[in-house]
Every structure is written in structure tokens, then in C-alpha cells.
Design an enzyme around this catalytic site. Structure first.
Site, mmCIF file in Angstrom:
data_model
loop_
_atom_site.group_PDB
_atom_site.id
_atom_site.type_symbol
_atom_site.label_atom_id
_atom_site.label_comp_id
_atom_site.label_asym_id
_atom_site.label_seq_id
_atom_site.Cartn_x
_atom_site.Cartn_y
_atom_site.Cartn_z
ATOM 1 N N MET A 92 104.736 44.187 50.073
ATOM 2 C CA MET A 92 103.363 43.716 50.242
ATOM 3 C C MET A 92 102.857 43.006 48.987
ATOM 4 O O MET A 92 101.863 43.412 48.381
ATOM 5 C CB MET A 92 102.464 44.907 50.607
ATOM 6 C CG MET A 92 102.846 45.556 51.914
ATOM 7 S SD MET A 92 103.079 44.363 53.254
ATOM 8 C CE MET A 92 102.541 45.310 54.645
ATOM 9 N N HIS A 111 107.614 39.869 59.462
ATOM 10 C CA HIS A 111 106.180 40.119 59.599
ATOM 11 C C HIS A 111 105.888 40.531 61.046
ATOM 12 O O HIS A 111 106.425 39.930 61.983
ATOM 13 C CB HIS A 111 105.395 38.854 59.220
ATOM 14 C CG HIS A 111 103.925 39.070 59.268
ATOM 15 N ND1 HIS A 111 103.253 39.819 58.317
ATOM 16 C CD2 HIS A 111 102.992 38.659 60.168
ATOM 17 C CE1 HIS A 111 101.969 39.857 58.633
ATOM 18 N NE2 HIS A 111 101.783 39.157 59.746
HETATM 19 C C1 GAR Z 1 106.935 45.961 58.847
HETATM 20 O O1 GAR Z 1 106.271 46.014 60.089
HETATM 21 C C2 GAR Z 1 106.869 44.575 58.265
HETATM 22 O O2 GAR Z 1 106.930 43.561 59.233
HETATM 23 C C3 GAR Z 1 105.523 44.593 57.592
HETATM 24 O O3 GAR Z 1 105.489 45.851 56.966
HETATM 25 C C4 GAR Z 1 106.171 46.778 57.806
HETATM 26 C C5 GAR Z 1 107.109 47.599 56.955
HETATM 27 O O4 GAR Z 1 107.675 48.636 57.700
HETATM 28 N N1 GAR Z 1 105.374 43.509 56.675
HETATM 29 C C6 GAR Z 1 104.245 42.818 56.529
HETATM 30 O O5 GAR Z 1 103.211 43.123 57.086
HETATM 31 C C7 GAR Z 1 104.341 41.639 55.575
HETATM 32 N N2 GAR Z 1 103.118 40.929 55.564
HETATM 33 P P1 GAR Z 1 108.908 49.442 57.140
HETATM 34 O O6 GAR Z 1 108.547 49.861 55.706
HETATM 35 O O7 GAR Z 1 109.048 50.620 58.055
HETATM 36 O O8 GAR Z 1 110.087 48.543 57.173
#
Ligand code: GAR
Length: 191
Positions: A92, A111
Site C-alpha cells: 500500500m 488491485h
Molecule cells: C488485495 O486484495 C490486493 O488486490 C489489494 O490488497 C489486498 C491484499 O491482500 N491491493 C490494493 O488494494 C492495491 N491498491 P493480501 O494481503 O491478502 O494479498
């Protein structure tokens, strides 16, 4: 041919990291995750990395004078491990010019929305609030903007319920398959 080397950058739970490592292990991806970078010491992804035996580097951006300063450290770590591709998986943070120039067209992100709609940290909730019925996930090359860069793959589902937890789970399972597909495209230079 040598197996490709991947670094995963994450800030949170790490379910995408785990999906990538599992796919590398069972042969769906012809690569190895050689480094997990996390900008949130204490994040759950670090426990997962330990469990899978992936080398990890956790850092607090506040300990560095600038983005350039910590990205210079990260770039050196990536170079030393001969990393081919960097996969952002819930990282992030905006990626700056130090990494983008060094790893041009070799940094990708996932994303949880059908980009270019609903960028940012609350994509799923924002889409629900907007009344969206077709949800999904996107992988894309990374540029210096928030969730910006040319799209590589997308996956979608129609969801008309109102259970955000269920929807989040459905989108995560799309993401886990989508990242495998995208990494294979990168490795085979088919994008
Ligand atoms: C995921 O859904 C990813 O797409 C999102 O964070 C989550 C992480 O999940 N990313 C964003 O929102 C980027 N802007 P995880 O830690 O379980 O992989």
C-alpha cells in the site's frame, strides 16, 4: 533456462503472496519467490513468509529520510538476488522513480477492482457504495501513480448480494488465479 526470480512486496495479510509461492512450488509458475519485502513490521505476511521459508525484509519507511532512500536499499537487495520481476501484492505504497527506473516494465501490481475504476485502498467498499454489480480484479504494470499503469489481466464476477466479506473472499480467489496467469505471461514475455 534458469528459473525466474520473483520478489513480492506486501503490507498486509499476504494471501496473494501465499498463492504465488504455492504456484511456484506446485509447478504452475516456473519461478521462485526469493524475497518478501514488507513495509509494515508485524504484518501477517511476515509470518507466512517464515512458514514458507522465504527470506523477508521488513522496514519502516519512517526510519528513512525519503522514498528514494529506502528504495535505494530495496533496489540493492533486488539486484543482489538477481530478481527478474517485482510483484506488488497488497503493497500500500506508491513506487517511486528509483525502483521504476531500475525495474522498468518489471514491476506489476494487483488491485481488487476493474481498473481504471475504484483505485485506492478501499476499492471493494467503494465499488459496493457506488452500486456496482460487476466486480473483479486487475493486474497491471506499475507507474508512479496510484494503481496506475497498463493493464495486463482482468477477472470479473457478477455479485448482487450485500455481504462484503463474502464478496471480498470471491474477489481474493479471482486475484489468486489472476496473479498466476500474469506472472506466467511475464516470464514468457507474452504481454
Ligand atoms: C488485495 O486484495 C490486493 O488486490 C489489494 O490488497 C489486498 C491484499 O491482500 N491491493 C490494493 O488494494 C492495491 N491498491 P493480501 O494481503 O491478502 O494479498
Amino acid at each position: 533456462m534458469r528459473r525466474a526470480k520473483l520478489a513480492v512486496f506486501a503490507s498486509g495479510s499476504g494471501s496473494n503472496y501465499e498463492a504465488i509461492v504455492e504456484a511456484c512450488r506446485d509447478g504452475r509458475i516456473d519461478a521462485d519467490v526469493v524475497l518478501l519485502v514488507c513495509d509494515k513490521p508485524g504484518a501477517k505476511v511476515l509470518e507466512r513468509a517464515k512458514r514458507y521459508g522465504t527470506e523477508s525484509f521488513a522496514f519502516n519507511p519512517k526510519d528513512y529520510a525519503s522514498r528514494e532512500a529506502y528504495e535505494t536499499v530495496l533496489a540493492t537487495m533486488l539486484d543482489e538476488r538477481h530478481v527478474d520481476y517485482v510483484c506488488l501484492a497488497g503493497y500500500m505504497r506508491i513506487v517511486g522513480h528509483v525502483l521504476l527506473e531500475r525495474y522498468e516494465q518489471r514491476i506489476v501490481n494487483i488491485h481488487p477492482s476493474l481498473l481504471p475504476s475504484f483505485k485506492g485502498a478501499h476499492a471493494i467498499q467503494d465499488a459496493v457504495d457506488y452500486g456496482v454489480k460487476i466486480f473483479g480484479a486487475t493486474t497491471h504494470f506499475v507507474d508512479e501513480t496510484l494503481d496506475g499503469g497498463r493493464i495486463i489481466d482482468q477477472g470479473a464476477i457478477v455479485y448482487e448480494g450485500n455481504d462484503i466479506e463474502e464478496l471480498t473472499m470471491l474477489i481474493h480467489s479471482i486475484e489468486h488465479k489472476l496473479y498466476v496467469k500474469t506472472i506466467n505471461k511475464l516470464i514468457n514475455k507474452k504481454y
